[in-house]
Design a protein around this motif. Sequence first.
Motif, PDB file in Angstrom:
ATOM      1  N   UNK A  98     -11.938  22.762   6.482  1.00 47.02           N
ATOM      2  CA  UNK A  98     -13.098  22.202   7.164  1.00 47.02           C
ATOM      3  C   UNK A  98     -13.558  23.076   8.332  1.00 47.02           C
ATOM      4  N   UNK A  99     -12.664  23.928   8.859  1.00 46.25           N
ATOM      5  CA  UNK A  99     -13.058  24.836   9.927  1.00 46.25           C
ATOM      6  C   UNK A  99     -13.811  26.049   9.386  1.00 46.25           C
ATOM      7  N   UNK A 100     -13.756  26.230   8.055  1.00 39.00           N
ATOM      8  CA  UNK A 100     -14.400  27.391   7.437  1.00 39.00           C
ATOM      9  C   UNK A 100     -15.649  27.025   6.646  1.00 39.00           C
ATOM     10  N   UNK A 101     -15.622  25.861   6.017  1.00 41.05           N
ATOM     11  CA  UNK A 101     -16.770  25.402   5.222  1.00 41.05           C
ATOM     12  C   UNK A 101     -17.072  23.957   5.588  1.00 41.05           C
ATOM     13  N   UNK A 102     -18.256  23.528   5.241  1.00 43.38           N
ATOM     14  CA  UNK A 102     -18.642  22.152   5.515  1.00 43.38           C
ATOM     15  C   UNK A 102     -17.950  21.233   4.505  1.00 43.38           C
ATOM     16  N   UNK A 103     -17.125  20.326   4.987  1.00 42.21           N
ATOM     17  CA  UNK A 103     -16.476  19.339   4.132  1.00 42.21           C
ATOM     18  C   UNK A 103     -17.178  18.000   4.335  1.00 42.21           C
ATOM     19  N   UNK A 104     -17.811  17.508   3.290  1.00 46.47           N
ATOM     20  CA  UNK A 104     -18.485  16.211   3.351  1.00 46.47           C
ATOM     21  C   UNK A 104     -17.468  15.097   3.133  1.00 46.47           C
ATOM     22  N   UNK A 105     -17.811  13.905   3.568  1.00 44.66           N
ATOM     23  CA  UNK A 105     -16.902  12.772   3.474  1.00 44.66           C
ATOM     24  C   UNK A 105     -17.453  11.705   2.541  1.00 44.66           C
ATOM     25  N   UNK A 106     -16.552  11.016   1.895  1.00 46.53           N
ATOM     26  CA  UNK A 106     -16.934   9.883   1.064  1.00 46.53           C
ATOM     27  C   UNK A 106     -16.003   8.717   1.344  1.00 46.53           C
ATOM     28  N   UNK A 107     -16.415   7.550   0.869  1.00 47.33           N
ATOM     29  CA  UNK A 107     -15.610   6.340   0.986  1.00 47.33           C
ATOM     30  C   UNK A 107     -15.786   5.516  -0.274  1.00 47.33           C
ATOM     31  N   UNK A 108     -14.894   4.560  -0.473  1.00 51.09           N
ATOM     32  CA  UNK A 108     -14.999   3.676  -1.637  1.00 51.09           C
ATOM     33  C   UNK A 108     -16.355   2.983  -1.631  1.00 51.09           C
ATOM     34  N   UNK A 109     -16.963   2.902  -2.802  1.00 52.45           N
ATOM     35  CA  UNK A 109     -18.255   2.250  -2.926  1.00 52.45           C
ATOM     36  C   UNK A 109     -19.436   3.191  -2.838  1.00 52.45           C
ATOM     37  N   UNK A 110     -19.196   4.450  -2.446  1.00 48.15           N
ATOM     38  CA  UNK A 110     -20.292   5.419  -2.394  1.00 48.15           C
ATOM     39  C   UNK A 110     -20.752   5.774  -3.810  1.00 48.15           C
ATOM     40  N   UNK A 111     -21.959   6.294  -3.893  1.00 48.23           N
ATOM     41  CA  UNK A 111     -22.482   6.868  -5.133  1.00 48.23           C
ATOM     42  C   UNK A 111     -22.901   8.292  -4.808  1.00 48.23           C
ATOM     43  N   UNK A 112     -22.141   9.269  -5.288  1.00 48.81           N
ATOM     44  CA  UNK A 112     -22.344  10.673  -4.955  1.00 48.81           C
ATOM     45  C   UNK A 112     -23.092  11.366  -6.088  1.00 48.81           C
ATOM     46  N   UNK A 113     -24.169  12.032  -5.760  1.00 54.39           N
ATOM     47  CA  UNK A 113     -24.933  12.779  -6.760  1.00 54.39           C
ATOM     48  C   UNK A 113     -24.507  14.240  -6.700  1.00 54.39           C
ATOM     49  N   UNK A 114     -23.775  14.674  -7.724  1.00 49.25           N
ATOM     50  CA  UNK A 114     -23.202  16.016  -7.738  1.00 49.25           C
ATOM     51  C   UNK A 114     -23.275  16.594  -9.150  1.00 49.25           C
ATOM     52  N   UNK A 115     -23.732  17.808  -9.276  1.00 51.04           N
ATOM     53  CA  UNK A 115     -23.741  18.529 -10.561  1.00 51.04           C
ATOM     54  C   UNK A 115     -24.438  17.732 -11.663  1.00 51.04           C
ATOM     55  N   UNK A 116     -25.456  16.986 -11.300  1.00 48.42           N
ATOM     56  CA  UNK A 116     -26.176  16.182 -12.283  1.00 48.42           C
ATOM     57  C   UNK A 116     -25.454  14.921 -12.701  1.00 48.42           C
ATOM     58  N   UNK A 117     -24.394  14.569 -11.983  1.00 48.75           N
ATOM     59  CA  UNK A 117     -23.609  13.371 -12.270  1.00 48.75           C
ATOM     60  C   UNK A 117     -23.666  12.424 -11.078  1.00 48.75           C
ATOM     61  N   UNK A 118     -23.369  11.160 -11.333  1.00 51.18           N
ATOM     62  CA  UNK A 118     -23.212  10.188 -10.256  1.00 51.18           C
ATOM     63  C   UNK A 118     -21.747   9.785 -10.223  1.00 51.18           C
ATOM     64  N   UNK A 119     -21.113   9.964  -9.069  1.00 49.25           N
ATOM     65  CA  UNK A 119     -19.672   9.780  -8.942  1.00 49.25           C
ATOM     66  C   UNK A 119     -19.399   8.638  -7.988  1.00 49.25           C
ATOM     67  N   UNK A 120     -18.617   7.678  -8.457  1.00 50.10           N
ATOM     68  CA  UNK A 120     -18.288   6.483  -7.687  1.00 50.10           C
ATOM     69  C   UNK A 120     -16.805   6.524  -7.311  1.00 50.10           C
ATOM     70  N   UNK A 121     -16.461   6.816  -6.063  1.00 44.10           N
ATOM     71  CA  UNK A 121     -15.049   6.770  -5.647  1.00 44.10           C
ATOM     72  C   UNK A 121     -14.568   5.322  -5.515  1.00 44.10           C
ATOM     73  N   UNK A 122     -13.324   5.095  -5.895  1.00 47.13           N
ATOM     74  CA  UNK A 122     -12.707   3.790  -5.681  1.00 47.13           C
ATOM     75  C   UNK A 122     -11.297   3.996  -5.137  1.00 47.13           C
ATOM     76  N   UNK A 123     -10.855   3.059  -4.317  1.00 45.91           N
ATOM     77  CA  UNK A 123      -9.550   3.196  -3.669  1.00 45.91           C
ATOM     78  C   UNK A 123      -8.424   2.972  -4.663  1.00 45.91           C
ATOM     79  N   UNK A 124      -7.363   3.762  -4.528  1.00 49.15           N
ATOM     80  CA  UNK A 124      -6.135   3.549  -5.285  1.00 49.15           C
ATOM     81  C   UNK A 124      -5.019   3.161  -4.319  1.00 49.15           C
ATOM     82  N   UNK A 125      -3.873   2.784  -4.871  1.00 49.63           N
ATOM     83  CA  UNK A 125      -2.764   2.297  -4.051  1.00 49.63           C
ATOM     84  C   UNK A 125      -1.656   3.346  -4.018  1.00 49.63           C
ATOM     85  N   UNK A 126      -1.664   4.175  -2.966  1.00 51.25           N
ATOM     86  CA  UNK A 126      -0.720   5.285  -2.881  1.00 51.25           C
ATOM     87  C   UNK A 126      -0.338   5.500  -1.426  1.00 51.25           C
TER      88      UNK A 126
END
Length: 261
Positions: A98-126
């Motif tokens: 993150x000190x060298x490149x821009x690191x974007x943040x996401x959270x559960x419930x987001x809808x990320x538009x990347x590479x022509x796809x829509x990506x929905x992160x969801x929380x796991x139990x770890x």
Amino acid sequence: MHVIASGSKGNASVVADRRTGRCVLIDCGITGKNLMEGCAEAGVDPRLIEAVLVTHEHSDHVKGLGVAVRALRSRGADPQVLASRPAVRASSALADLASQVDVAHFAAGDALSLAGMVIHPFATSHDASASFGFRIECAGDALGFLTDSGMMTPAAHDALSEVRVLGIEANHDLTMLRACDYPAYLKARIASDRGHLSNDQCADELDSLLSTRLQHVVALHVSENANTYRAALSAVERAVSRQGHAARCAVGYQRRVVSVG
């Protein structure tokens, strides 16, 4: 989905739109050299990797990330890196990146538009600061990806439903885990609700995910000490055959590329 590496020694998977070749990389706990060799074996053009998604900060998922991003840039790619805020705070590797490149943040419930796809992160139990799986949608198609979770949450189940391609953890055989030479604390961690899914847990969840849309199932993050690839594959095959389902079953390897879809 191209599983470049899957297991406790390093993880990396590429999800590609087969119409355009545009890709996202999920995790990179392997060397840049191994990533590039895996992409070549899978027929993935690394210049088309447009984003890197981080499931969580454990080293087997991020230790090669900085080198991989530099290697991708040297080949003409300019991938966006996305991770949760807790993961960046908890990982020196992610903080350095993150000190060298821009690191974007996401959270559960987001809808990320990347590479022509829509990506929905969801929380796991770890037992990480925060950990995520992904539902990836593209042109009416859907892929589910879950690894490193000690249990199936309702949110995870919903996110993995009605997908065509499913990557799901089958980390250990409980009998083999009890008998292996891991220390007691590690066995307890792995088997806990914040550890890893067993073969039986994977198969039980698969029983309820076998929709008419599902065509491919890949068992992920198979332990080399408390499981075998054959046992993990057999667990998902049994779940599929119990319902007479036609889904094809595969297993992700630590040192061999597997492509499905």
